[in-house]
Design a protein around this motif. Structure first.
Motif, PDB file in Angstrom:
ATOM      1  N   PHE A  81     -14.019   9.184  -4.360  1.00  0.00           N
ATOM      2  CA  PHE A  81     -12.870   8.429  -4.865  1.00  0.00           C
ATOM      3  C   PHE A  81     -13.330   7.042  -5.318  1.00  0.00           C
ATOM      4  N   ALA A  82     -14.069   6.330  -4.453  1.00  0.00           N
ATOM      5  CA  ALA A  82     -14.507   4.971  -4.782  1.00  0.00           C
ATOM      6  C   ALA A  82     -15.484   4.971  -5.954  1.00  0.00           C
ATOM      7  N   PHE A  83     -16.421   5.924  -5.970  1.00  0.00           N
ATOM      8  CA  PHE A  83     -17.391   5.985  -7.064  1.00  0.00           C
ATOM      9  C   PHE A  83     -16.696   6.290  -8.388  1.00  0.00           C
ATOM     10  N   ALA A  84     -15.793   7.258  -8.380  1.00  0.00           N
ATOM     11  CA  ALA A  84     -15.077   7.616  -9.610  1.00  0.00           C
ATOM     12  C   ALA A  84     -14.290   6.427 -10.142  1.00  0.00           C
ATOM     13  N   ARG A  85     -13.663   5.651  -9.248  1.00  0.00           N
ATOM     14  CA  ARG A  85     -12.889   4.489  -9.686  1.00  0.00           C
ATOM     15  C   ARG A  85     -13.789   3.453 -10.357  1.00  0.00           C
ATOM     16  N   ALA A  86     -15.005   3.285  -9.834  1.00  0.00           N
ATOM     17  CA  ALA A  86     -15.928   2.334 -10.457  1.00  0.00           C
ATOM     18  C   ALA A  86     -16.310   2.784 -11.872  1.00  0.00           C
ATOM     19  N   ILE A  87     -16.662   4.056 -12.033  1.00  0.00           N
ATOM     20  CA  ILE A  87     -17.031   4.585 -13.349  1.00  0.00           C
ATOM     21  C   ILE A  87     -15.853   4.498 -14.314  1.00  0.00           C
ATOM     22  N   GLU A  88     -14.664   4.815 -13.825  1.00  0.00           N
ATOM     23  CA  GLU A  88     -13.475   4.801 -14.679  1.00  0.00           C
ATOM     24  C   GLU A  88     -13.170   3.397 -15.201  1.00  0.00           C
ATOM     25  N   GLN A  89     -13.452   2.391 -14.399  1.00  0.00           N
ATOM     26  CA  GLN A  89     -13.250   1.012 -14.868  1.00  0.00           C
ATOM     27  C   GLN A  89     -14.264   0.653 -15.953  1.00  0.00           C
ATOM     28  N   VAL A 234      -6.498  -1.929   1.965  1.00  0.00           N
ATOM     29  CA  VAL A 234      -6.689  -1.957   0.515  1.00  0.00           C
ATOM     30  C   VAL A 234      -5.522  -1.297  -0.208  1.00  0.00           C
ATOM     31  N   ARG A 235      -4.934  -0.271   0.405  1.00  0.00           N
ATOM     32  CA  ARG A 235      -3.813   0.428  -0.224  1.00  0.00           C
ATOM     33  C   ARG A 235      -2.617  -0.496  -0.435  1.00  0.00           C
ATOM     34  N   VAL A 236      -2.520  -1.529   0.409  1.00  0.00           N
ATOM     35  CA  VAL A 236      -1.398  -2.473   0.342  1.00  0.00           C
ATOM     36  C   VAL A 236      -1.802  -3.753  -0.379  1.00  0.00           C
ATOM     37  N   ASP A 237      -2.982  -4.272  -0.050  1.00  0.00           N
ATOM     38  CA  ASP A 237      -3.417  -5.557  -0.603  1.00  0.00           C
ATOM     39  C   ASP A 237      -3.769  -5.459  -2.092  1.00  0.00           C
ATOM     40  N   TYR A 238      -4.402  -4.364  -2.481  1.00  0.00           N
ATOM     41  CA  TYR A 238      -4.794  -4.149  -3.883  1.00  0.00           C
ATOM     42  C   TYR A 238      -4.429  -2.714  -4.263  1.00  0.00           C
ATOM     43  N   PRO A 239      -3.143  -2.430  -4.442  1.00  0.00           N
ATOM     44  CA  PRO A 239      -2.708  -1.041  -4.672  1.00  0.00           C
ATOM     45  C   PRO A 239      -3.436  -0.395  -5.842  1.00  0.00           C
ATOM     46  N   TYR A 240      -3.886   0.819  -5.653  1.00  0.00           N
ATOM     47  CA  TYR A 240      -4.608   1.566  -6.676  1.00  0.00           C
ATOM     48  C   TYR A 240      -4.104   2.999  -6.673  1.00  0.00           C
ATOM     49  N   SER A 241      -4.538   3.755  -7.675  1.00  0.00           N
ATOM     50  CA  SER A 241      -4.131   5.152  -7.796  1.00  0.00           C
ATOM     51  C   SER A 241      -2.600   5.231  -7.701  1.00  0.00           C
ATOM     52  N   ARG A 317     -12.981   0.593  -5.011  1.00  0.00           N
ATOM     53  CA  ARG A 317     -12.567   0.359  -3.627  1.00  0.00           C
ATOM     54  C   ARG A 317     -11.618   1.458  -3.180  1.00  0.00           C
ATOM     55  N   HIS A 318     -11.731   1.811  -1.916  1.00  0.00           N
ATOM     56  CA  HIS A 318     -10.829   2.818  -1.349  1.00  0.00           C
ATOM     57  C   HIS A 318     -10.657   2.530   0.140  1.00  0.00           C
ATOM     58  N   GLU A 319      -9.429   2.666   0.625  1.00  0.00           N
ATOM     59  CA  GLU A 319      -9.156   2.505   2.056  1.00  0.00           C
ATOM     60  C   GLU A 319      -9.468   3.830   2.748  1.00  0.00           C
ATOM     61  N   ALA A 320     -10.683   3.923   3.266  1.00  0.00           N
ATOM     62  CA  ALA A 320     -11.131   5.114   3.985  1.00  0.00           C
ATOM     63  C   ALA A 320     -10.476   5.162   5.354  1.00  0.00           C
ATOM     64  N   PRO A 321     -10.592   6.273   6.081  1.00  0.00           N
ATOM     65  CA  PRO A 321     -10.054   6.317   7.453  1.00  0.00           C
ATOM     66  C   PRO A 321     -10.586   5.199   8.335  1.00  0.00           C
ATOM     67  N   ARG A 322     -11.816   4.751   8.082  1.00  0.00           N
ATOM     68  CA  ARG A 322     -12.404   3.679   8.894  1.00  0.00           C
ATOM     69  C   ARG A 322     -12.187   2.303   8.286  1.00  0.00           C
ATOM     70  N   GLY A 323     -11.659   2.216   7.067  1.00  0.00           N
ATOM     71  CA  GLY A 323     -11.435   0.931   6.433  1.00  0.00           C
ATOM     72  C   GLY A 323     -11.957   0.903   5.010  1.00  0.00           C
ATOM     73  N   GLU A 324     -12.070  -0.290   4.460  1.00  0.00           N
ATOM     74  CA  GLU A 324     -12.445  -0.460   3.059  1.00  0.00           C
ATOM     75  C   GLU A 324     -13.852   0.057   2.772  1.00  0.00           C
ATOM     76  N   CYS A 325     -13.957   0.904   1.755  1.00  0.00           N
ATOM     77  CA  CYS A 325     -15.239   1.435   1.281  1.00  0.00           C
ATOM     78  C   CYS A 325     -15.453   0.933  -0.142  1.00  0.00           C
ATOM     79  N   LEU A 326     -16.672   0.456  -0.448  1.00  0.00           N
ATOM     80  CA  LEU A 326     -16.985  -0.095  -1.765  1.00  0.00           C
ATOM     81  C   LEU A 326     -18.118   0.687  -2.420  1.00  0.00           C
ATOM     82  N   HIS A 327     -17.993   0.931  -3.713  1.00  0.00           N
ATOM     83  CA  HIS A 327     -19.090   1.462  -4.521  1.00  0.00           C
ATOM     84  C   HIS A 327     -19.281   0.533  -5.710  1.00  0.00           C
TER      85      HIS A 327
END
Length: 412
Positions: A81-89, A234-241, A317-327
């Motif tokens: 999810f995070a990697f795809a979002r980076a490429i899509e941008q 991240v889902r709240v602070d920087y809403p995506y998808s 960026r994606h809010e993973a089960p453990r928290g923010e994940c960055l690619h």
């Protein structure tokens, strides 16, 4: 020394790991002990680095997507999810709304199964194996639905650059809804078993404390941060998808009616309540999912051609089960990325172990370590070989290295 005067316990060192029954993944701990009390704690990850980024920088983005699923066996869709979002941008791809809703649904099912897996591990570390078996049996419902939607229980292979590979059709909704109804009925039982059991309360309350200030200053993320009162999501602070269309708030321990202590007990509260939140998010997505295609470009050669022409850099960026994940991905007009770096959630949380562990009993080390839900295979992304004898690098040294690396990437 007069009779009855207590003798001072001599300090000694207790090593745990990298291989130990209390650890689910390899990490080494060193504890300076005074009696049964941890006076000083230190840890050393780096035992599970697999060089995935190095391999990815020799492949194109379509091939890398399959590798991102394998960074972690529990939260594979997180990384894709995070990697795809980076490429899509970088490529300026607009993902179809229908696909965005499917991405959110699978991401929230992943959160459910990940939190329940953690709940089972936590129960096992506390010696409550009956609850361990129950949590993992309940988790199977989510795993079955994930397989029903994607065809796989692990490494789902659902995310594609520009959308998703498989649709969720109206005919599949009843099966998914049945699973959600089951979780709604079970949640009260799970909360009762975990949070109203006297033994669990004794073992977990005021254990592994992480204050609001410590959580904020150490930049912790996910349930570890929220359990200490830091409303970071991240889902709240920087809403995506599709998250921007949903009305969600960060789950804090106060949602269960108690105070915020930042202990192991609060981390249990946050994760179990997030299971209920994920159920509501999935239901909303099923009801409000718009119609439309599932891919920006279904023909892979055309998609790859657009990726190869792209130039620029982006962070997914994606809010993973453990928290923010960055690619972080940088493209320079070639087939393979010029740079690909992964920062998993656990990387941000590992340093919170130190204040959690120091001052605690040695017997509580396993549950405290497990309470941040560490994933070391996610975390171990970089191996550094130094030719010089210098082992300590200052903040200024790291900044200078970052500047030099950025200039190399940009061709300056």
């Amino acid at each position: 020394m007069s009779e009855g005067t207590p003798t001072k316990k001599a300090p000694y060192v207790v090593p745990i790991g990298p291989i130990h029954p209390a650890l689910k993944e390899p990490v080494q701990f060193l504890f300076d002990m005074e009696g049964e009390v941890v006076k000083k704690a230190d840890f050393a990850p780096g035992q599970a680095h697999r060089g995935i980024e190095w391999m990815g920088m020799r492949r194109n983005p379509i091939q890398i997507i399959h590798m991102t699923d394998r960074i972690c066996g529990i939260c594979g869709v997180t990384h894709s999810f995070a990697f795809a979002r980076a490429i899509e941008q970088i490529v300026d791809i607009e993902v179809p709304a229908h696909a965005e809703y499917i991405r959110v649904i699978i991401a929230e099912f992943e959160r459910i199964q990940s939190h329940l897996l953690w709940a089972g591990v936590a129960a096992h570390e506390l010696g409550f194996d009956t609850l361990f078996y129950l949590a993992w049996r309940v988790r199977e419902e989510a795993m079955d639905v994930i397989e029903y939607i994607t065809g796989n229980r692990v490494n789902y292979g659902l995310i594609q650059v520009g959308g998703v590979r498989r649709d969720i059709t109206p005919e599949q909704h009843p099966t998914i809804q049945k699973c959600l109804d089951g979780y709604r009925d079970l949640l009260g039982k799970m909360l009762n078993l975990f949070l109203k059991d006297t033994t669990i309360a004794i073992r977990c309350k005021d254990c592994g404390l992480l204050s609001f200030e410590e959580a904020r200053n150490l930049c912790t993320v996910g349930p570890t941060a929220r359990a200490s009162g830091v409303p970071k999501d991240v889902r709240v602070d920087y809403p995506y998808s599709a998250y921007g269309d949903l009305d969600i708030s960060p789950i804090l321990p106060t949602a269960y009616g108690g105070d915020i202590n930042g202990d192991v007990y609060d981390r249990i509260v946050v994760r179990l309540l997030e299971v209920a939140q994920s159920v509501e998010i999935i239901e909303t997505c099923l009801k409000e999912m718009p119609e439309g295609p599932i891919l920006w470009e279904p023909k892979l050669p055309k998609l790859l051609s657009a990726c190869k022409k792209a130039q620029g850099e982006a962070v997914g960026r994606h809010e993973a089960p453990r928290g923010e994940c960055l690619h972080y991905v940088a493209m320079d007009g070639h087939e393979a990325p010029a740079m690909w770096k992964v920062k998993a959630s656990s990387y941000s949380n590992l340093h919170s172990w130190i204040p959690m562990l120091e001052g605690e009993q040695l017997a509580d080390v396993p549950i405290i370590v497990a309470s941040i839900d560490p994933c070391l295979s996610c975390t171990d992304r970089v191996a550094v070989i130094r030719g010089a004898k210098r082992d300590l690098m200052t903040k200024e040294d790291l900044h200078q290295l970052s500047v030099e690396k950025t200039r190399r990437i940009q061709g300056c």
